[in-house]
Motif scaffolding. Structure first.
Motif, PDB file in Angstrom:
ATOM      1  N   VAL A 137       1.938  -2.245  -4.308  1.00  0.00           N
ATOM      2  CA  VAL A 137       0.947  -1.173  -4.230  1.00  0.00           C
ATOM      3  C   VAL A 137      -0.448  -1.653  -4.584  1.00  0.00           C
ATOM      4  O   VAL A 137      -1.428  -0.947  -4.287  1.00  0.00           O
ATOM      5  N   ASP A 138      -0.591  -2.818  -5.188  1.00  0.00           N
ATOM      6  CA  ASP A 138      -1.933  -3.288  -5.542  1.00  0.00           C
ATOM      7  C   ASP A 138      -2.552  -4.168  -4.461  1.00  0.00           C
ATOM      8  O   ASP A 138      -3.662  -4.673  -4.629  1.00  0.00           O
ATOM      9  N   THR A 176       8.453   1.938   1.705  1.00  0.00           N
ATOM     10  CA  THR A 176       8.393   1.807   0.250  1.00  0.00           C
ATOM     11  C   THR A 176       7.753   0.473  -0.100  1.00  0.00           C
ATOM     12  O   THR A 176       7.797  -0.490   0.672  1.00  0.00           O
ATOM     13  N   SER A 177       7.152   0.413  -1.290  1.00  0.00           N
ATOM     14  CA  SER A 177       6.493  -0.807  -1.747  1.00  0.00           C
ATOM     15  C   SER A 177       7.509  -1.743  -2.389  1.00  0.00           C
ATOM     16  O   SER A 177       8.671  -1.388  -2.601  1.00  0.00           O
ATOM     17  N   GLU A 179       7.615  -2.475  -5.348  1.00  0.00           N
ATOM     18  CA  GLU A 179       8.019  -1.876  -6.633  1.00  0.00           C
ATOM     19  C   GLU A 179       8.973  -0.710  -6.447  1.00  0.00           C
ATOM     20  O   GLU A 179       9.441  -0.128  -7.430  1.00  0.00           O
ATOM     21  N   LEU A 181       8.092   2.132  -4.750  1.00  0.00           N
ATOM     22  CA  LEU A 181       7.333   3.377  -4.690  1.00  0.00           C
ATOM     23  C   LEU A 181       7.205   3.848  -3.240  1.00  0.00           C
ATOM     24  O   LEU A 181       7.142   3.045  -2.313  1.00  0.00           O
ATOM     25  N   LEU A 183       5.450   5.136   0.010  1.00  0.00           N
ATOM     26  CA  LEU A 183       4.133   4.916   0.588  1.00  0.00           C
ATOM     27  C   LEU A 183       3.837   5.964   1.662  1.00  0.00           C
ATOM     28  O   LEU A 183       3.369   7.043   1.358  1.00  0.00           O
ATOM     29  N   PRO A 201       1.732  10.898  -2.219  1.00  0.00           N
ATOM     30  CA  PRO A 201       1.407   9.661  -2.945  1.00  0.00           C
ATOM     31  C   PRO A 201      -0.080   9.335  -2.884  1.00  0.00           C
ATOM     32  O   PRO A 201      -0.791   9.767  -1.964  1.00  0.00           O
ATOM     33  N   HIS A 205      -2.524   3.300  -3.332  1.00  0.00           N
ATOM     34  CA  HIS A 205      -1.355   2.442  -3.138  1.00  0.00           C
ATOM     35  C   HIS A 205      -1.345   1.776  -1.762  1.00  0.00           C
ATOM     36  O   HIS A 205      -0.347   1.188  -1.364  1.00  0.00           O
ATOM     37  N   GLU A 230       0.303  11.986  -6.801  1.00  0.00           N
ATOM     38  CA  GLU A 230       0.929  11.171  -7.843  1.00  0.00           C
ATOM     39  C   GLU A 230       1.983  10.252  -7.238  1.00  0.00           C
ATOM     40  O   GLU A 230       2.485  10.513  -6.135  1.00  0.00           O
ATOM     41  N   PRO A 231       2.316   9.149  -7.931  1.00  0.00           N
ATOM     42  CA  PRO A 231       3.323   8.223  -7.406  1.00  0.00           C
ATOM     43  C   PRO A 231       4.676   8.911  -7.247  1.00  0.00           C
ATOM     44  O   PRO A 231       5.052   9.783  -8.041  1.00  0.00           O
ATOM     45  N   ARG A 233       8.940   8.114  -6.076  1.00  0.00           N
ATOM     46  CA  ARG A 233      10.021   7.164  -5.787  1.00  0.00           C
ATOM     47  C   ARG A 233      11.014   7.824  -4.839  1.00  0.00           C
ATOM     48  O   ARG A 233      11.037   9.063  -4.720  1.00  0.00           O
TER      49      ARG A 233
END
Length: 290
Positions: A137-138, A176-177, A179, A181, A183, A201, A205, A230-231, A233
């Motif tokens: 996500v970064d 999904t990322s 991590e 998360l 997307l 999300p 991200h 917000e994030p 899952r």
């Protein structure tokens, strides 16, 4: 009644069956450009000002010349006159870097019929699988050259993901990322509901800012909804009261099956669909109304 419309930024309406691009246009040979897809309904382009703003943002991310939005508005108006007001359509605004041999950017727009799959997705909902996008996500912050927040013509990976989903008998994808998360979809924004709270999300991200989601959020508070970013899952998607993929043409497609798991329809399903329609038709139309 025409089946296709093609207009260039000089205000010329072209025969859509006559070739327009040069063979060395970087849109074709590199995917070096940006685009927007807009729903045309009742002779009007839905959320057009949000799309034009995103076109300019995407162009800046690619170091393309700043688009003259008034030129685009004129071209949009000409295309709408050609298309008419008695049916829906899909308008695409395309801006490329131009020919490899030089000569400035290429800009044009088209209008054509809405794909048959759209009516079914709106009416019946869709099945979805999650797929790893392979990015953290970064990445958007640490590697801006990945252009994750821009709507570029480089859609090969997105189309490959959709073909993979179709090979599994599934309609669409949620990425999904690394991590784990949530997307976005290859051509959509993820939205869940918890009661009357809507959650999507964060664009930080590496998610393309969704015009339909933005329009919905601008409208929802007046209809007793609260909106959050917000994030999320994958487990949040399953535990939510409702899950949708929002996009400019399909608008709201409720996810009825996720990774083979059946998801019940929430109480707000019909209300949300109506609200998305309302938002698409009223938000971001200020310049068009003027």
């Amino acid at each position: 009644m025409v089946d296709q419309v093609l207009v260039t930024l000089d205000g010329t309406v072209h025969d859509p069956d006559v070739p327009l691009l040069y063979a060395d246009d970087l849109a074709a040979v590199r995917g070096d450009g940006v685009f927007e897809t807009v729903l045309v309904r009742d002779g009007s382009p839905c959320t057009i000002e949000l799309h034009l703003a995103r076109l300019r943002t995407s162009a800046a991310a690619l170091d393309l010349p700043v688009p003259d939005l008034d030129d685009w508005r004129i071209a949009v108006g000409l295309a709408l006159e050609e298309w008419g007001s008695d049916r829906e359509g899909v308008m695409r605004l395309v801006l490329s870097r131009g020919r490899e041999s030089g000569g400035g950017p290429t800009g044009y727009l088209t209008v054509g019929p809405v794909a048959e799959r759209v009516a079914g997705a709106r009416r019946d909902g869709i099945s979805v699988c999650t797929l790893a996008r392979g990015y953290s996500v970064d990445v958007a912050a640490t590697a801006p050259w990945q252009l994750l927040g821009a709507k570029t013509l480089s859609y090969a990976t997105n189309m490959a993901a959709l073909r993979h989903a179709h090979s599994l008998g599934v309609d669409d994808v949620i990425f999904t990322s690394s991590e784990g998360l949530v997307l976005e979809g290859p051509r959509s924004t993820v939205l869940i509901s918890r009661g009357r709270t809507l959650i999507t999300p964060p664009v930080e991200h590496g998610i393309l800012p969704g015009t339909t989601q933005q329009a919905l959020y601008e409208t929802a508070s007046a209809h007793r909804f609260s909106c959050r970013v917000e994030p999320l899952r994958p487990a949040d998607l399953i535990l939510a009261d409702g899950l949708w993929l929002l996009s400019s043409v399909t608008l709201a497609a409720r996810v009825h099956t996720l990774n083979g798991l059946s998801l019940p329809a929430p109480e707000i399903a019909e209300e949300l669909s109506t609200l998305v329609d309302l938002a698409a038709e009223t938000v971001g139309a200020e310049q068009d109304a003027a």
